[in-house]
Scaffold this motif. Structure first.
Motif, PDB file in Angstrom:
ATOM      1  N   UNK B  40      -5.612  20.415  -2.928  1.00 44.75           N
ATOM      2  CA  UNK B  40      -6.379  21.618  -3.207  1.00 44.75           C
ATOM      3  C   UNK B  40      -6.622  22.137  -1.932  1.00 44.75           C
ATOM      4  N   UNK B  41      -7.101  21.356  -0.920  1.00 41.02           N
ATOM      5  CA  UNK B  41      -7.223  22.274   0.553  1.00 41.02           C
ATOM      6  C   UNK B  41      -5.753  22.801   1.313  1.00 41.02           C
ATOM      7  N   UNK B  42      -4.900  22.056   0.907  1.00 39.74           N
ATOM      8  CA  UNK B  42      -3.507  22.481   1.523  1.00 39.74           C
ATOM      9  C   UNK B  42      -3.216  23.892   0.578  1.00 39.74           C
ATOM     10  N   UNK B  43      -3.497  23.967  -0.551  1.00 41.76           N
ATOM     11  CA  UNK B  43      -3.208  24.906  -1.542  1.00 41.76           C
ATOM     12  C   UNK B  43      -4.141  26.269  -1.084  1.00 41.76           C
ATOM     13  N   UNK B  44      -5.236  25.833  -0.851  1.00 41.18           N
ATOM     14  CA  UNK B  44      -6.263  26.910  -0.516  1.00 41.18           C
ATOM     15  C   UNK B  44      -5.977  27.676   0.598  1.00 41.18           C
ATOM     16  N   UNK B  45      -5.244  26.808   1.668  1.00 39.84           N
ATOM     17  CA  UNK B  45      -4.816  27.436   3.092  1.00 39.84           C
ATOM     18  C   UNK B  45      -3.508  28.214   2.858  1.00 39.84           C
ATOM     19  N   UNK B  46      -2.604  27.775   2.033  1.00 38.11           N
ATOM     20  CA  UNK B  46      -1.132  28.287   2.070  1.00 38.11           C
ATOM     21  C   UNK B  46      -0.888  29.501   0.903  1.00 38.11           C
ATOM     22  N   UNK B  47      -1.575  29.143  -0.314  1.00 40.02           N
ATOM     23  CA  UNK B  47      -1.222  30.218  -1.257  1.00 40.02           C
ATOM     24  C   UNK B  47      -1.376  31.594  -1.014  1.00 40.02           C
ATOM     25  N   UNK B  48      -2.517  31.990  -0.339  1.00 46.17           N
ATOM     26  CA  UNK B  48      -2.481  33.288   0.022  1.00 46.17           C
ATOM     27  C   UNK B  48      -1.475  33.969   0.814  1.00 46.17           C
ATOM     28  N   UNK B  49      -1.150  33.038   1.780  1.00 44.08           N
ATOM     29  CA  UNK B  49      -0.026  33.525   2.594  1.00 44.08           C
ATOM     30  C   UNK B  49       1.304  34.056   1.929  1.00 44.08           C
ATOM     31  N   UNK B  50       1.335  33.339   0.671  1.00 45.93           N
ATOM     32  CA  UNK B  50       2.502  33.405  -0.194  1.00 45.93           C
ATOM     33  C   UNK B  50       2.330  34.397  -1.362  1.00 45.93           C
ATOM     34  N   UNK B  51       1.335  35.244  -1.358  1.00 49.23           N
ATOM     35  CA  UNK B  51       0.934  36.127  -2.465  1.00 49.23           C
ATOM     36  C   UNK B  51       0.406  35.280  -3.521  1.00 49.23           C
ATOM     37  N   UNK B  52       0.254  34.043  -3.486  1.00 47.21           N
ATOM     38  CA  UNK B  52      -0.314  33.164  -4.566  1.00 47.21           C
ATOM     39  C   UNK B  52      -1.830  33.072  -4.620  1.00 47.21           C
ATOM     40  N   UNK B  53      -2.379  32.393  -5.645  1.00 48.71           N
ATOM     41  CA  UNK B  53      -3.702  32.225  -5.976  1.00 48.71           C
ATOM     42  C   UNK B  53      -4.324  30.783  -5.892  1.00 48.71           C
ATOM     43  N   UNK B  54      -5.405  30.711  -5.288  1.00 46.94           N
ATOM     44  CA  UNK B  54      -6.202  29.258  -5.381  1.00 46.94           C
ATOM     45  C   UNK B  54      -7.472  29.618  -5.812  1.00 46.94           C
ATOM     46  N   UNK B  55      -7.946  28.835  -6.765  1.00 52.88           N
ATOM     47  CA  UNK B  55      -9.342  28.997  -6.963  1.00 52.88           C
ATOM     48  C   UNK B  55     -10.044  27.571  -7.331  1.00 52.88           C
ATOM     49  N   UNK B  56     -11.251  27.637  -6.673  1.00 49.39           N
ATOM     50  CA  UNK B  56     -11.817  26.404  -7.055  1.00 49.39           C
ATOM     51  C   UNK B  56     -12.913  26.562  -8.057  1.00 49.39           C
ATOM     52  N   UNK B  57     -12.437  25.843  -9.272  1.00 47.86           N
ATOM     53  CA  UNK B  57     -13.232  26.287 -10.514  1.00 47.86           C
ATOM     54  C   UNK B  57     -14.496  25.291 -10.526  1.00 47.86           C
TER      55      UNK B  57
END
Ligand SMILES: Cc1ncc(C[n+]2csc(CCOP(=O)(O)OP(=O)(O)O)c2C)c(N)n1
Ligand code: SF4
Lengths: 273, 382
Positions: B40-57
């Motif tokens: 999750x931590x990796x995704x939170x950092x990297x997804x926005x750079x690729x135009x993707x979305x992370x959300x901690x529900x």
């Protein structure tokens, strides 16, 4: 007008499964009228529901529709909206679906101020499973699982949603359909989390057990026991006690979740240029 | 020669996250839990750079729900969790199986039951991965045994989910999830990626659950004018609820058999020194490594022993297991649970009496020495 609404209905799915006298159809119609009058792109509109009589509305509404698991509509809707913020996202939920099993999702969706329009069909009971009490069953009322009267204190869901951070809140009823439609329009126009409580009637699983008579009698009861929130403000609390306050309850401007996220993405894209 | 990237030091969880991004995952919804949180931590950092979305529900139930909502818009979506969170996700995993929404769920297994041992390795969720949600349903599960495999199998898992429109579970275990290894990832241009089939018909002709001989229906992205209905209720090919038992049966049988249809393609495995083997290990995930070492030790002592590694656990590769178990003097099944894979093998082989479990559930990994001494003890009697 009616013709426009018909286009937004899946008419080949009629007749619907709801009991005669059920309020669900009225709330659904108010939603369709509001959607129609705001002129939003209906191809870019997604309606998400949970489980319950009310949540079956998605099957009749002519959009991309998603009938999820009990209480989880807002979780799915959050994924839809965040993944594709250009979509208009609605949630249809029952009072049990949205305030009991889905209550936590309601709090957090409101807290994020994510641009989702929630219409809670509040019939004060678990209709689909035959009349068990919900968090919105008023104190003292009867249900199959409250055979001696409901011990729980009466709960105001709009207050909860306000505390959680919703930026548009309204309450209408199936008697006050014009107001209800206007409120849903207000919800659509608000760029943020909007919540409309639609007080409805369930003559079968609620009215009967609480000796409220036929559907028309329940409508009459709604009329007598509600008042516009504006009028209530001028009266003392004792005169307002026990009344259903109808109208726009709250409105505020606040940053919207998916917009903030898109700004973050834009920041990275700029950095890359 | 396959093209490789420069060697780098990666953790298993990180390799899994990198693979997901490189395979096109652009949405992650989840809730923190050890030992999966690094994903999750990796995704939170990297997804926005690729135009993707992370959300901690707010919990794992909603994490799973958000993933499915995102997937319906045409986005490749994933979540990651561990035991307690995996339990919470089950209802919505069933929804994904029923409605055929592609999604990937990483379960970095920890010791259970209940809170168990958050940082202790285990492989106790094999059966939960298969039968965690109610009702007969299809599922695919893969389990990597190294950091490189964590990368490779994540790419595969995403492809399987897109191709077969079904939830795919990646069973990591704490050992692999937290292990750091030097790896050479395959070059990006060598990745083979798959996307779900979009409708080949116009909206007015679209039947969301009608299939051709592939058994996999075409899937419209929400918001593209197809106006379709998704429900976890029994539904017919139009996607709307039905009570007709013959239609329900037909749809359910297609659902159940669609994964079997592709079993050959889905079955991933490795073998090690099995050509002349009289004895065999069958194992998976983090336990492959000590078992591999045991093979080396025992071979040095002259024992003809080999190893069959299951990378795909579900659907269980029955025929292959039957084939490899045939005529073996003994088949050893080391696993960090009390015999979940051994039970599956037992169901399908004729020489059940040759099966020997090597099991440990105290939160320590099984050592090569423990495996070796069990093998010797049994082989001495063979
Ligand atoms: C996880 C889960 N728990 C329980 C149920 C059973 N169930 C179905 S509908 C429902 C209550 C619905 O009540 P409400 O949300 O008020 O909607 P209504 O039917 O009154 O419109 C319950 C408890 C279920 N489907 N799933
Ligand atoms: S049980 Fe109540 S809520 Fe459900 S359809 Fe009948 S009247 Fe409507």
């Amino acid at each position: 007008m009616l013709k426009d609404i018909e286009k937004l209905l899946r008419q080949d799915k009629m007749p619907h499964i709801w009991c005669p006298g059920c309020g669900n159809g009225i709330v659904m119609k108010a939603m369709l009228e509001a959607i129609n009058s705001t002129g939003i792109d209906t191809e870019k509109t997604v309606v998400v529901s949970g489980i319950g009589c009310s949540s079956r509305a998605t099957g009749y509404m002519n959009f991309d529709t998603l009938h999820t698991t009990h209480g989880r509509a807002l979780a799915f809707a959050t994924g839809v909206k965040l993944a594709k913020p250009e979509l208009n996202v609605f949630v249809v939920t029952g009072d049990g679906d949205g305030s009991a099993i889905g209550g936590n999702h309601l709090i957090h969706a409101a807290r994020r101020n994510i641009d989702i329009n929630v219409v809670m069909f509040n019939n004060n009971i678990y209709g689909m499973t035959g009349g068990q009490y919900s968090p919105l069953t008023p104190h003292g009322k009867f249900a199959t699982t409250a055979p001696y009267g409901n011990f729980d204190r009466t709960f105001n869901i709009c207050d909860l949603v306000k505390g959680a951070g919703a930026t548009f809140i309204g309450r209408g009823t199936v008697f006050h359909t014009k107001i209800l439609t206007e409120l849903i329009k207000g919800a659509i126009e608000n760029k943020g989390f909007s919540f409309v409580e639609a007080v409805s009637i369930c003559p079968i699983s609620y009215g009967r057990r609480n000796k409220m008579g036929t559907a028309p009698q329940m409508m009459e009861w709604l009329k007598k026991n509600s008042m516009p929130v504006k009028a209530a403000e001028k009266l003392g609390p004792e005169k307002v006690e026990g009344k259903i306050l109808v109208g726009e309850l709250y409105k505020e401007e606040a940053p919207e979740f998916t917009q903030k996220y898109d700004e973050l993405i834009a920041r990275f894209q700029k950095g890359a240029e | 020669m396959e093209k490789l990237r420069k060697a780098q030091l990666l953790q298993g969880n990180q390799a899994c996250a990198i693979a997901a991004l490189e395979a096109g995952v652009r949405f992650f919804g989840g809730y923190p839990i050890t030992p999966s949180t690094e994903i999750a931590e990796y995704m939170a950092a990297e997804l926005p750079k690729l135009g993707g979305k992370f959300i901690q529900m707010e919990d794992e139930i909603s994490g799973m729900g958000a993933v499915l909502g995102a997937a319906l818009t045409g986005t490749k979506a994933m979540t990651a969790t561990s035991g307690p969170g995996f339990s919470l996700k089950q209802e919505n995993i069933g929804f994904a199986a029923m409605t055929e929404i592609p999604c990937v769920i990483v379960n970095v297994q920890r010791m259970g039951p209940s809170t168990g041992g958050p940082t202790a390795p285990a492989q106790g969720d094999v059966m939960q991965a298969r039968w965690g949600t109610h009702g007969d349903h299809p599922i695919i599960a893969v389990s990597p045994a190294s950091v490189l495999e964590a990368y490779e199998l994540t790419v595969k898992a995403i492809n399987f989910s897109e191709k077969l429109r079904t939830p795919v579970i990646i069973l990591l275990d704490e050992t692999i999830g937290h292990m750091r290894e030097k790896v050479e990832l395959p070059a990006l241009e060598t990745l083979e990626l798959y996307e779900r089939k979009r409708p080949s018909t116009s909206a007015d002709k679209y039947l969301p659950y009608e299939t051709d001989e592939t058994g996999i229906p075409e899937m419209a992205d929400f918001g593209t004018g197809y106006r379709w209905h998704v429900t976890g209720l029994n539904h017919d090919e139009t996607g709307f609820p039905t009570g007709k038992t013959d239609v329900i049966e037909k749809q359910l049988m297609r659902l159940l058999t669609k994964v079997d249809k592709y079993q050959e393609e889905i079955t991933l495995y490795k073998t090690y020194k099995i050509e002349d083997a009289e004895y065999l290990f069958i194992t998976f995930g983090g336990t492959v490594r000590p078992a591999m070492e045991a093979v080396e030790i025992l071979r040095k002592e002259g024992m003809k022993i080999g190893l069959f590694q299951l990378q795909t656990i579900w659907p269980f590769p029955e025929e292959m297991v039957q084939e490899y178990c045939k005529d073996k003097k003994a088949i050893f099944v080391p696993e960090m649970n009390m015999g979940q894979i051994r039970g599956e093998i037992k169901k399908v082989v004729d020489n059940k009496e040759k099966l020997v479990g090597i099991n440990k559930i105290n939160g320590e990994i099984i050592t090569p020495q423990e495996i070796v001494s069990k093998v010797k003890e049994v082989a001495g009697q063979c």
